[in-house]
Design a protein around this motif. Structure first.
Motif, PDB file in Angstrom:
ATOM      1  N   PRO A   1      54.294  10.092  45.021  1.00 49.61           N
ATOM      2  CA  PRO A   1      53.809   9.041  45.918  1.00 49.61           C
ATOM      3  C   PRO A   1      52.858   9.592  46.983  1.00 49.61           C
ATOM      4  O   PRO A   1      52.882  10.786  47.286  1.00 49.61           O
ATOM      5  CB  PRO A   1      55.082   8.491  46.567  1.00 49.61           C
ATOM      6  N   ASN A   2      52.028   8.710  47.541  1.00 49.93           N
ATOM      7  CA  ASN A   2      50.985   9.145  48.478  1.00 49.93           C
ATOM      8  C   ASN A   2      51.532   9.850  49.716  1.00 49.93           C
ATOM      9  O   ASN A   2      50.891  10.742  50.264  1.00 49.93           O
ATOM     10  CB  ASN A   2      50.116   7.953  48.908  1.00 49.93           C
ATOM     11  N   ASP A   3      52.726   9.450  50.137  1.00 50.05           N
ATOM     12  CA  ASP A   3      53.230  10.029  51.393  1.00 50.05           C
ATOM     13  C   ASP A   3      53.747  11.457  51.200  1.00 50.05           C
ATOM     14  O   ASP A   3      54.174  12.091  52.148  1.00 50.05           O
ATOM     15  CB  ASP A   3      54.287   9.131  52.044  1.00 50.05           C
ATOM     16  N   TRP A   4      53.656  11.975  49.980  1.00 46.62           N
ATOM     17  CA  TRP A   4      54.013  13.388  49.761  1.00 46.62           C
ATOM     18  C   TRP A   4      52.796  14.299  49.896  1.00 46.62           C
ATOM     19  O   TRP A   4      52.915  15.522  49.873  1.00 46.62           O
ATOM     20  CB  TRP A   4      54.606  13.589  48.362  1.00 46.62           C
ATOM     21  N   GLN A   5      51.612  13.723  50.000  1.00 50.92           N
ATOM     22  CA  GLN A   5      50.407  14.566  49.966  1.00 50.92           C
ATOM     23  C   GLN A   5      50.296  15.469  51.187  1.00 50.92           C
ATOM     24  O   GLN A   5      50.360  15.032  52.329  1.00 50.92           O
ATOM     25  CB  GLN A   5      49.147  13.702  49.874  1.00 50.92           C
ATOM     26  N   VAL A   6      50.101  16.749  50.912  1.00 50.51           N
ATOM     27  CA  VAL A   6      49.905  17.749  51.954  1.00 50.51           C
ATOM     28  C   VAL A   6      48.435  18.157  51.936  1.00 50.51           C
ATOM     29  O   VAL A   6      47.880  18.393  50.867  1.00 50.51           O
ATOM     30  CB  VAL A   6      50.802  18.980  51.672  1.00 50.51           C
ATOM     31  N   GLY A   7      47.810  18.224  53.104  1.00 57.97           N
ATOM     32  CA  GLY A   7      46.428  18.700  53.119  1.00 57.97           C
ATOM     33  C   GLY A   7      45.569  18.093  54.205  1.00 57.97           C
ATOM     34  O   GLY A   7      46.067  17.416  55.101  1.00 57.97           O
ATOM     35  N   GLN A   8      44.288  18.350  54.063  1.00 64.74           N
ATOM     36  CA  GLN A   8      43.299  17.889  55.051  1.00 64.74           C
ATOM     37  C   GLN A   8      43.429  16.399  55.320  1.00 64.74           C
ATOM     38  O   GLN A   8      43.273  15.954  56.448  1.00 64.74           O
ATOM     39  CB  GLN A   8      41.878  18.173  54.516  1.00 64.74           C
TER      40      GLN A   8
ATOM     41  N   THR B   1      57.345  16.518  57.304  1.00 68.78           N
ATOM     42  CA  THR B   1      56.679  17.202  58.421  1.00 68.78           C
ATOM     43  C   THR B   1      57.635  17.974  59.320  1.00 68.78           C
ATOM     44  O   THR B   1      57.191  18.723  60.171  1.00 68.78           O
ATOM     45  CB  THR B   1      55.890  16.210  59.290  1.00 68.78           C
ATOM     46  N   SER B   2      58.949  17.786  59.156  1.00 68.65           N
ATOM     47  CA  SER B   2      59.855  18.535  60.020  1.00 68.65           C
ATOM     48  C   SER B   2      60.809  19.444  59.246  1.00 68.65           C
ATOM     49  O   SER B   2      61.573  20.184  59.840  1.00 68.65           O
ATOM     50  CB  SER B   2      60.656  17.570  60.908  1.00 68.65           C
ATOM     51  N   ALA B   3      60.745  19.411  57.919  1.00 69.76           N
ATOM     52  CA  ALA B   3      61.685  20.196  57.122  1.00 69.76           C
ATOM     53  C   ALA B   3      61.402  21.690  57.252  1.00 69.76           C
ATOM     54  O   ALA B   3      60.242  22.102  57.262  1.00 69.76           O
ATOM     55  CB  ALA B   3      61.583  19.788  55.650  1.00 69.76           C
ATOM     56  N   PRO B   4      62.431  22.505  57.344  1.00 66.77           N
ATOM     57  CA  PRO B   4      62.221  23.957  57.404  1.00 66.77           C
ATOM     58  C   PRO B   4      61.764  24.553  56.068  1.00 66.77           C
ATOM     59  O   PRO B   4      61.201  25.643  56.037  1.00 66.77           O
ATOM     60  CB  PRO B   4      63.588  24.511  57.811  1.00 66.77           C
ATOM     61  N   VAL B   5      62.023  23.840  54.991  1.00 68.69           N
ATOM     62  CA  VAL B   5      61.578  24.310  53.681  1.00 68.69           C
ATOM     63  C   VAL B   5      60.886  23.142  52.956  1.00 68.69           C
ATOM     64  O   VAL B   5      61.385  22.019  52.978  1.00 68.69           O
ATOM     65  CB  VAL B   5      62.763  24.820  52.808  1.00 68.69           C
ATOM     66  N   VAL B   6      59.734  23.427  52.351  1.00 71.94           N
ATOM     67  CA  VAL B   6      59.014  22.410  51.589  1.00 71.94           C
ATOM     68  C   VAL B   6      58.683  22.978  50.208  1.00 71.94           C
ATOM     69  O   VAL B   6      58.207  24.109  50.100  1.00 71.94           O
ATOM     70  CB  VAL B   6      57.699  22.010  52.298  1.00 71.94           C
ATOM     71  N   VAL B   7      58.980  22.210  49.178  1.00 71.51           N
ATOM     72  CA  VAL B   7      58.595  22.597  47.818  1.00 71.51           C
ATOM     73  C   VAL B   7      57.579  21.572  47.327  1.00 71.51           C
ATOM     74  O   VAL B   7      57.858  20.373  47.316  1.00 71.51           O
ATOM     75  CB  VAL B   7      59.814  22.620  46.867  1.00 71.51           C
ATOM     76  N   SER B   8      56.383  22.034  46.954  1.00 69.26           N
ATOM     77  CA  SER B   8      55.319  21.116  46.548  1.00 69.26           C
ATOM     78  C   SER B   8      54.881  21.362  45.119  1.00 69.26           C
ATOM     79  O   SER B   8      54.862  22.499  44.649  1.00 69.26           O
ATOM     80  CB  SER B   8      54.088  21.289  47.454  1.00 69.26           C
ATOM     81  N   GLY B   9      54.496  20.294  44.468  1.00 75.67           N
ATOM     82  CA  GLY B   9      53.991  20.387  43.107  1.00 75.67           C
ATOM     83  C   GLY B   9      52.554  19.891  43.020  1.00 75.67           C
ATOM     84  O   GLY B   9      52.148  19.013  43.774  1.00 75.67           O
ATOM     85  N   GLY B  10      51.818  20.462  42.085  1.00 81.05           N
ATOM     86  CA  GLY B  10      50.414  20.083  41.911  1.00 81.05           C
ATOM     87  C   GLY B  10      50.151  19.524  40.527  1.00 81.05           C
ATOM     88  O   GLY B  10      51.076  19.141  39.808  1.00 81.05           O
TER      89      GLY B  10
ATOM     90  N   ALA C   1      65.273  21.224  50.636  1.00 77.59           N
ATOM     91  CA  ALA C   1      63.884  21.129  51.088  1.00 77.59           C
ATOM     92  C   ALA C   1      63.320  19.725  50.942  1.00 77.59           C
ATOM     93  O   ALA C   1      63.834  18.900  50.198  1.00 77.59           O
ATOM     94  CB  ALA C   1      63.028  22.098  50.261  1.00 77.59           C
ATOM     95  N   ALA C   2      62.231  19.487  51.668  1.00 74.89           N
ATOM     96  CA  ALA C   2      61.434  18.280  51.457  1.00 74.89           C
ATOM     97  C   ALA C   2      60.488  18.535  50.282  1.00 74.89           C
ATOM     98  O   ALA C   2      60.218  19.684  49.946  1.00 74.89           O
ATOM     99  CB  ALA C   2      60.632  17.955  52.704  1.00 74.89           C
ATOM    100  N   VAL C   3      60.006  17.459  49.669  1.00 73.27           N
ATOM    101  CA  VAL C   3      59.090  17.594  48.541  1.00 73.27           C
ATOM    102  C   VAL C   3      57.687  17.183  48.955  1.00 73.27           C
ATOM    103  O   VAL C   3      57.498  16.160  49.604  1.00 73.27           O
ATOM    104  CB  VAL C   3      59.548  16.729  47.341  1.00 73.27           C
ATOM    105  N   GLY C   4      56.730  18.010  48.581  1.00 72.12           N
ATOM    106  CA  GLY C   4      55.337  17.705  48.852  1.00 72.12           C
ATOM    107  C   GLY C   4      54.535  17.705  47.567  1.00 72.12           C
ATOM    108  O   GLY C   4      55.070  17.985  46.488  1.00 72.12           O
ATOM    109  N   ALA C   5      53.254  17.414  47.674  1.00 73.05           N
ATOM    110  CA  ALA C   5      52.398  17.360  46.492  1.00 73.05           C
ATOM    111  C   ALA C   5      50.954  17.623  46.893  1.00 73.05           C
ATOM    112  O   ALA C   5      50.584  17.488  48.053  1.00 73.05           O
ATOM    113  CB  ALA C   5      52.512  15.994  45.821  1.00 73.05           C
TER     114      ALA C   5
END
Ligand SMILES: Cc1cc2nc3c(=O)[nH]c(=O)nc-3n(C[C@H](O)[C@H](O)[C@H](O)COP(=O)(O)OP(=O)(O)OC[C@H]3O[C@@H](n4cnc5c(N)ncnc54)[C@H](O)[C@@H]3O)c2cc1C
Ligand SMILES: Nc1ncnc2c1ncn2[C@@H]1O[C@H](COP(=O)(O)O)[C@@H](O)[C@H]1O
Lengths: 252, 308
Positions: B236-243, B191-200, B221-225
């Motif tokens: 892992p669940n704590d990578w989930q980005v979204g609503q 939530t604070s990283a200037p760059v985030v790379v996410s995978g789906g 970067a931080a990793v999201g999903a």
């Protein structure tokens, strides 16, 4: 043990929301409505508790417009035993706030004396994420929110919660309120015979006055607007071009 | 009257970024006092006292407050609330667990995920997965709100606010902590990283996430999903980005093998720059991406990682 499952009728999650140009709100007339996805998961979990012999009865309750009885029929078709509809509004555009919903639910709990209330973590229309916590407060019960695993053992429940840092396991004394997250289970579809059977299951109608609750909102909506929109940008034709674009924009 | 801001304290550590961003939002409401509660919270309180704009820090140390269980934490806040016009916190899972309970005990509504403070009674918040922004005016005597931190800049450090002990609260003993299952990756926080790379879902497997992580490490970067990637067990669940996951607004968000469902966009569409790689030219993610590439990610991403 009786399990109470509050289910909310919300705009279907696949529908693209349209904000009215005059700022008065979102168009809900003639759009597809469904059970809040989290509540389907709560209903599923309650039914599984009954199938395992932990729960004896599953009661679904919804607060809102009369049409919410469709949502309750869905819960009944999935396997809930009976339903309570609290008609709190005539207008589909009037959302009942979590505080008022929690007060009505507290009234239902006093009458029904469930051992467990299984809520969704969040309604996907107002995105409040509040009702379960508020209900637990009003009842003086323990709460376990954002649950992805629930094990009921006698007077206690062990719950795995999805939190910012990962997962947290807690034990909560029963009766308790548990709010469910998306990964708790995959809700079943109601079969046609069960949909037919659900039509005959009991559905009781109530009003907020039956529970002595005033549903006047505490938050008045000043206006509702569209969020700032993004425009589609440019497409790169190759990785090299993308690298140039990213570097050119000073992003690395 | 002042605002009581619940500092984000985890295992005795202050979540500085989240707390400092919430301070920025709360300053629009008047004087800000920060509460740091935990089994040990002194160190967190000392850090909070350095945040500019904080007038006072209250510290509550009690084993019962150790894991931010909702019941004792809410009881403590309710006890303090009488002297405040506002009770606010960064919209973390901890605060979302606790503040609605506080609000109900005070017989007021909670205002969740505030993205804008219009005045002391009026707030903006997203609804319908961010597809609409509602401005609401509260008629309650105390305003209880969680602040979506992505939209606020962190207040600077360099202050030295006084620290006082808060009165103790009783633990109703309704719940009990068993364990935390958290993994520390050494990467920046999502939530604070200037760059985030996410995978789906397009990443296809847990091992496939090495491609996402490789690019993330290259970019610091931080990793999201996406939810689909988490549900499938790739991440892992704590990578989930979204609503229903985390909301991020980095300088650069890179979406790999993510279609761009509205529930995902709800968590990242306020990013400054969005780059998307997807093999489907029609994927909705391209409608919000600044730069897009239609390609198979299994060849494009390693090449991109190498060339950046
Ligand atoms: C109540 C509710 C809450 C939700 N909350 C969230 C949330 O918080 N966050 C979230 O993300 N979702 C959430 N969702 C789910 C959301 O609706 C979507 O299902 C989800 O975001 C889809 O994830 P995805 O894009 O990874 O998968 P998909 O939609 O399956 O997309 C996969 C993409 O990968 C691409 N792809 C496949 N293979 C390759 C390849 N080799 N190279 C390049 N591209 C490839 C495909 O073209 C496709 O576009 C929620 C849903 C509901 C109902
Ligand atoms: N009007 C309602 N009727 C029944 N249940 C509700 C209602 N509103 C909220 N709930 C329950 O509370 C949960 C959280 O909703 P909210 O706090 O509005 O995000 C939902 O998933 C439902 O389980």
């Amino acid at each position: 043990m009786k399990v109470l499952v509050p289910v909310k009728r919300v705009i279907d999650y696949n529908v693209k929301v349209r904000v009215r140009a005059d700022g008065s709100g979102v168009d809900l007339a003639n759009v597809k409505m469904s059970m809040n996805p989290f509540d389907e998961i709560a209903v599923e979990e309650a039914i599984r508790l009954k199938e395992q012999g932990t729960a004896t009865e599953v009661v679904a309750v919804s607060i809102g417009v009369r049409q919410a009885q469709e949502t309750l029929r869905t819960a009944l078709a999935m396997g809930a035993d009976r339903a309570i509809l609290v008609i709190a509004s005539e207008d589909v555009h009037q959302d009942i706030e979590p505080l008022a919903v929690a007060k009505i639910l507290a009234g239902v709990v006093k009458e029904e004396a469930p051992g467990l209330v299984l809520c969704g973590k969040q309604a996907i229309d107002n995105d409040m994420n509040a009702t379960g916590q508020m209900l637990a407060a009003l009842l003086g019960w323990g709460q376990a929110t954002f649950a992805s695993e629930l094990k009921v053992e006698g007077e206690q429940a062990t719950v795995v919660r999805e939190v910012d840092g990962g997962l947290q396991a807690i034990r909560v004394r029963m009766p308790a309120v548990v709010t469910v997250d998306l990964r708790m289970n995959e809700p079943r579809y109601a079969s046609l015979p069960n949909i037919m059977k659900a039509k005959k299951k009991p559905l009781e109608e109530k009003t907020p006055a039956d529970y002595g609750v005033d549903v006047t909102p505490r938050l008045s909506v000043v206006k509702t607007t569209e969020p700032a929109s993004r425009k589609a940008g440019v497409m790169a034709k190759s990785v090299d071009e993308l690298v140039d674009m990213i570097k050119g924009a000073g992003l690395v | 009257m002042a605002t009581l801001l619940i500092g984000e304290v985890t295992d005795g550590q202050l979540g500085l970024d989240a707390t400092a961003k919430a301070v920025t939002a709360a300053q629009a409401l008047g004087e800000v006092h920060v509460l740091c509660a935990g089994a040990s919270a002194r160190g967190a309180a000392e850090q909070a006292a350095q945040i500019q704009g904080v007038a006072k820090v209250l510290v509550a140390e009690d084993p019962a407050l150790g894991h931010r269980l909702a019941e004792p934490t809410a009881a403590l806040i309710v006890q303090l609330a009488a002297s405040y016009s506002h009770v606010v916190a960064p919209a973390t899972t901890d605060a979302k667990n606790v503040l609605p309970r506080v609000a109900a005990l005070l017989d007021v509504m909670v205002i969740s995920d505030v993205t804008g403070v219009v005045d002391a009674d009026t707030f903006e918040r997203p609804i319908y997965a961010g597809n609409a922004i509602q401005t609401v005016k509260s008629s309650d005597p105390v305003k209880v709100a969680t602040i979506r931190t992505a939209g606020f800049d962190a207040a600077a450090l360099g202050n030295s606010a006084p620290i006082e002990a808060a009165p103790g609260a009783s633990d109703p003993g309704l719940s009990q902590w068993i364990e935390d299952r958290t993994a520390h990756s050494g990467r920046p926080e999502l939530t604070s990283a200037p760059v985030v790379v996410s995978g789906g879902r397009g990443i296809g497997s847990k091992d496939g996430f090495a491609i996402v992580e490789g690019l993330a490490d290259k970019l610091g970067a931080a990793v999201g999903a996406s939810r689909a990637a988490v549900d499938a067990g790739y991440a892992p669940n704590d990578w989930q980005v979204g609503q229903t996951g985390k909301v991020v607004a980095p300088n650069l968000y890179v979406a790999l093998g993510i279609s761009g469902a509205i529930q995902h966009l709800a968590g990242m569409k306020d990013s400054k720059f969005i780059v998307a790689i997807n093999k489907d030219a029609e994927a909705p993610i391209f409608q919000v991406a600044d730069f897009g590439l239609v390609a198979d990610l299994f060849t494009a991403v390693p090449e991109l990682t190498e060339k950046l």
